[in-house]
Design a protein around this motif. Structure first.
Motif, PDB file in Angstrom:
ATOM      1  N   ALA A 172      33.635   2.417  11.023  1.00  0.00           N
ATOM      2  CA  ALA A 172      34.150   2.327   9.659  1.00  0.00           C
ATOM      3  C   ALA A 172      34.628   3.697   9.186  1.00  0.00           C
ATOM      4  O   ALA A 172      34.313   4.730   9.779  1.00  0.00           O
ATOM      5  N   LEU A 173      35.369   3.649   8.092  1.00  0.00           N
ATOM      6  CA  LEU A 173      35.872   4.855   7.436  1.00  0.00           C
ATOM      7  C   LEU A 173      35.265   4.937   6.044  1.00  0.00           C
ATOM      8  O   LEU A 173      35.099   3.917   5.378  1.00  0.00           O
ATOM      9  N   LEU A 174      34.967   6.135   5.606  1.00  0.00           N
ATOM     10  CA  LEU A 174      34.410   6.383   4.275  1.00  0.00           C
ATOM     11  C   LEU A 174      35.375   7.295   3.542  1.00  0.00           C
ATOM     12  O   LEU A 174      35.607   8.426   3.975  1.00  0.00           O
ATOM     13  N   PHE A 175      35.968   6.785   2.472  1.00  0.00           N
ATOM     14  CA  PHE A 175      36.956   7.542   1.711  1.00  0.00           C
ATOM     15  C   PHE A 175      36.553   7.653   0.258  1.00  0.00           C
ATOM     16  O   PHE A 175      35.878   6.782  -0.279  1.00  0.00           O
ATOM     17  N   GLY A 176      37.030   8.704  -0.383  1.00  0.00           N
ATOM     18  CA  GLY A 176      37.016   8.776  -1.835  1.00  0.00           C
ATOM     19  C   GLY A 176      38.220   7.995  -2.354  1.00  0.00           C
ATOM     20  O   GLY A 176      39.091   7.571  -1.580  1.00  0.00           O
ATOM     21  N   ARG A 177      38.293   7.821  -3.648  1.00  0.00           N
ATOM     22  CA  ARG A 177      39.361   7.022  -4.246  1.00  0.00           C
ATOM     23  C   ARG A 177      40.744   7.536  -3.896  1.00  0.00           C
ATOM     24  O   ARG A 177      41.632   6.775  -3.489  1.00  0.00           O
ATOM     25  N   VAL A 178      40.972   8.832  -4.037  1.00  0.00           N
ATOM     26  CA  VAL A 178      42.307   9.391  -3.809  1.00  0.00           C
ATOM     27  C   VAL A 178      42.760   9.177  -2.368  1.00  0.00           C
ATOM     28  O   VAL A 178      43.874   8.704  -2.111  1.00  0.00           O
ATOM     29  N   THR A 179      41.901   9.492  -1.402  1.00  0.00           N
ATOM     30  CA  THR A 179      42.261   9.320   0.009  1.00  0.00           C
ATOM     31  C   THR A 179      42.460   7.839   0.331  1.00  0.00           C
ATOM     32  O   THR A 179      43.409   7.471   1.021  1.00  0.00           O
ATOM     33  N   TYR A 180      41.587   6.990  -0.183  1.00  0.00           N
ATOM     34  CA  TYR A 180      41.723   5.552   0.051  1.00  0.00           C
ATOM     35  C   TYR A 180      43.077   5.056  -0.448  1.00  0.00           C
ATOM     36  O   TYR A 180      43.799   4.361   0.280  1.00  0.00           O
ATOM     37  N   GLN A 181      43.441   5.403  -1.672  1.00  0.00           N
ATOM     38  CA  GLN A 181      44.694   4.912  -2.233  1.00  0.00           C
ATOM     39  C   GLN A 181      45.904   5.474  -1.480  1.00  0.00           C
ATOM     40  O   GLN A 181      46.881   4.759  -1.253  1.00  0.00           O
ATOM     41  N   MET A 182      45.822   6.725  -1.055  1.00  0.00           N
ATOM     42  CA  MET A 182      46.910   7.323  -0.287  1.00  0.00           C
ATOM     43  C   MET A 182      47.039   6.614   1.068  1.00  0.00           C
ATOM     44  O   MET A 182      48.149   6.270   1.498  1.00  0.00           O
ATOM     45  N   MET A 183      45.922   6.379   1.747  1.00  0.00           N
ATOM     46  CA  MET A 183      45.948   5.703   3.045  1.00  0.00           C
ATOM     47  C   MET A 183      46.409   4.256   2.904  1.00  0.00           C
ATOM     48  O   MET A 183      47.188   3.759   3.730  1.00  0.00           O
ATOM     49  N   GLU A 184      45.949   3.588   1.880  1.00  0.00           N
ATOM     50  CA  GLU A 184      46.338   2.199   1.674  1.00  0.00           C
ATOM     51  C   GLU A 184      47.848   2.085   1.466  1.00  0.00           C
ATOM     52  O   GLU A 184      48.499   1.204   2.044  1.00  0.00           O
ATOM     53  N   GLU A 185      48.402   2.973   0.666  1.00  0.00           N
ATOM     54  CA  GLU A 185      49.847   2.925   0.411  1.00  0.00           C
ATOM     55  C   GLU A 185      50.649   3.124   1.700  1.00  0.00           C
ATOM     56  O   GLU A 185      51.644   2.441   1.932  1.00  0.00           O
ATOM     57  N   ALA A 186      50.187   4.027   2.538  1.00  0.00           N
ATOM     58  CA  ALA A 186      50.929   4.354   3.759  1.00  0.00           C
ATOM     59  C   ALA A 186      50.658   3.399   4.917  1.00  0.00           C
ATOM     60  O   ALA A 186      51.566   3.138   5.715  1.00  0.00           O
ATOM     61  N   TRP A 187      49.423   2.864   5.024  1.00  0.00           N
ATOM     62  CA  TRP A 187      49.039   2.194   6.265  1.00  0.00           C
ATOM     63  C   TRP A 187      48.619   0.741   6.129  1.00  0.00           C
ATOM     64  O   TRP A 187      48.413   0.077   7.147  1.00  0.00           O
ATOM     65  N   ARG A 188      48.474   0.221   4.928  1.00  0.00           N
ATOM     66  CA  ARG A 188      48.106  -1.198   4.803  1.00  0.00           C
ATOM     67  C   ARG A 188      49.332  -2.039   5.151  1.00  0.00           C
ATOM     68  O   ARG A 188      50.310  -2.074   4.416  1.00  0.00           O
ATOM     69  N   LEU A 189      49.266  -2.709   6.284  1.00  0.00           N
ATOM     70  CA  LEU A 189      50.438  -3.404   6.807  1.00  0.00           C
ATOM     71  C   LEU A 189      50.912  -4.538   5.906  1.00  0.00           C
ATOM     72  O   LEU A 189      52.110  -4.738   5.747  1.00  0.00           O
ATOM     73  N   GLU A 190      49.985  -5.254   5.309  1.00  0.00           N
ATOM     74  CA  GLU A 190      50.316  -6.421   4.492  1.00  0.00           C
ATOM     75  C   GLU A 190      51.149  -6.070   3.258  1.00  0.00           C
ATOM     76  O   GLU A 190      52.016  -6.840   2.847  1.00  0.00           O
ATOM     77  N   THR A 191      50.907  -4.909   2.667  1.00  0.00           N
ATOM     78  CA  THR A 191      51.565  -4.566   1.400  1.00  0.00           C
ATOM     79  C   THR A 191      52.401  -3.293   1.458  1.00  0.00           C
ATOM     80  O   THR A 191      52.927  -2.864   0.439  1.00  0.00           O
ATOM     81  N   ARG A 192      52.525  -2.701   2.626  1.00  0.00           N
ATOM     82  CA  ARG A 192      53.205  -1.405   2.751  1.00  0.00           C
ATOM     83  C   ARG A 192      54.661  -1.502   2.306  1.00  0.00           C
ATOM     84  O   ARG A 192      55.401  -2.384   2.729  1.00  0.00           O
ATOM     85  N   THR A 193      55.046  -0.552   1.454  1.00  0.00           N
ATOM     86  CA  THR A 193      56.432  -0.465   1.006  1.00  0.00           C
ATOM     87  C   THR A 193      57.118   0.771   1.573  1.00  0.00           C
ATOM     88  O   THR A 193      58.336   0.900   1.474  1.00  0.00           O
ATOM     89  N   LEU A 194      56.344   1.670   2.137  1.00  0.00           N
ATOM     90  CA  LEU A 194      56.908   2.874   2.747  1.00  0.00           C
ATOM     91  C   LEU A 194      57.469   2.531   4.120  1.00  0.00           C
ATOM     92  O   LEU A 194      56.898   1.727   4.846  1.00  0.00           O
TER      93      LEU A 194
END
Length: 181
Positions: A39-61
């Motif tokens: 598993a990965l343990l993130f703070g809010r800022v890192t989680y949101q940055m990673m989610e925006e870039a790497w979440r395949l289902e919702t990625r817009t980048l």
């Protein structure tokens, strides 16, 4: 991070070919490293940055095709998010609330492999609490002379011993250390 300790992900070479080579090597290494964790343990800022870039289902980048293996790896991993401001998370994630030391100790007691963390503020808090069992630094061969620095302001010295060193094709070096106890 850069040789001078900058951990700003946007601080990199101004040479596009060198930057892409460094990113490819770093992503390839990250996939191998994440294979050692459950598993990965993130703070809010890192989680949101990673989610925006790497979440395949919702990625817009739009990301280069060579990042797909990293995206699939991080997308599939279990994530824990330390945040007192987020109401919910849903990218294969769960919120971590309450006392940080108690919550992380509980995660460390669960069966399985390691829990990896990243970012700036959360690793600093975990280091202060003595909760990091292994440190990995991927040092890029560049000096930027500015930006946030990992562990700036740490209140105590943490003596480390080198347990692994890998030179990446880009000239970056991945260094793994354990705290001397």
């Amino acid at each position: 991070m850069t040789i001078d300790g900058c951990v700003d992900h946007s601080a990199g070479s101004t040479d596009a070919v060198l930057l892409e080579e460094a990113l490819r090597a770093t992503h390839h290494h990250a996939i191998a490293s994440m294979g050692r964790a459950d598993a990965l343990l993130f703070g809010r800022v890192t989680y949101q940055m990673m989610e925006e870039a790497w979440r395949l289902e919702t990625r817009t980048l739009t990301m280069p095709e060579w990042t797909d293996p990293f995206a699939r790896t991080i997308d599939a991993m279990k994530k824990y998010v330390v945040s007192s401001t987020l109401g919910e998370v849903d990218w294969n994630a769960e919120l971590v609330r309450g006392d940080l030391a108690e919550a992380v100790q509980a995660l460390k007691q669960e069966p399985g492999k390691a829990v990896f963390t990243g970012g700036v503020r959360l690793p600093m808090a975990l280091a202060e609490l003595g909760l990091i069992d292994e440190y990995e630094f991927v040092v890029q061969p560049i000096i930027v002379g500015r930006g946030p620095s990992l562990f700036a302001g740490l209140s105590k010295v943490i003596d480390l011993k080198l347990v692994d060193r890998i030179e990446l094709s880009s000239g970056a070096v991945a260094l793994r250390y354990e705290p001397r106890r």
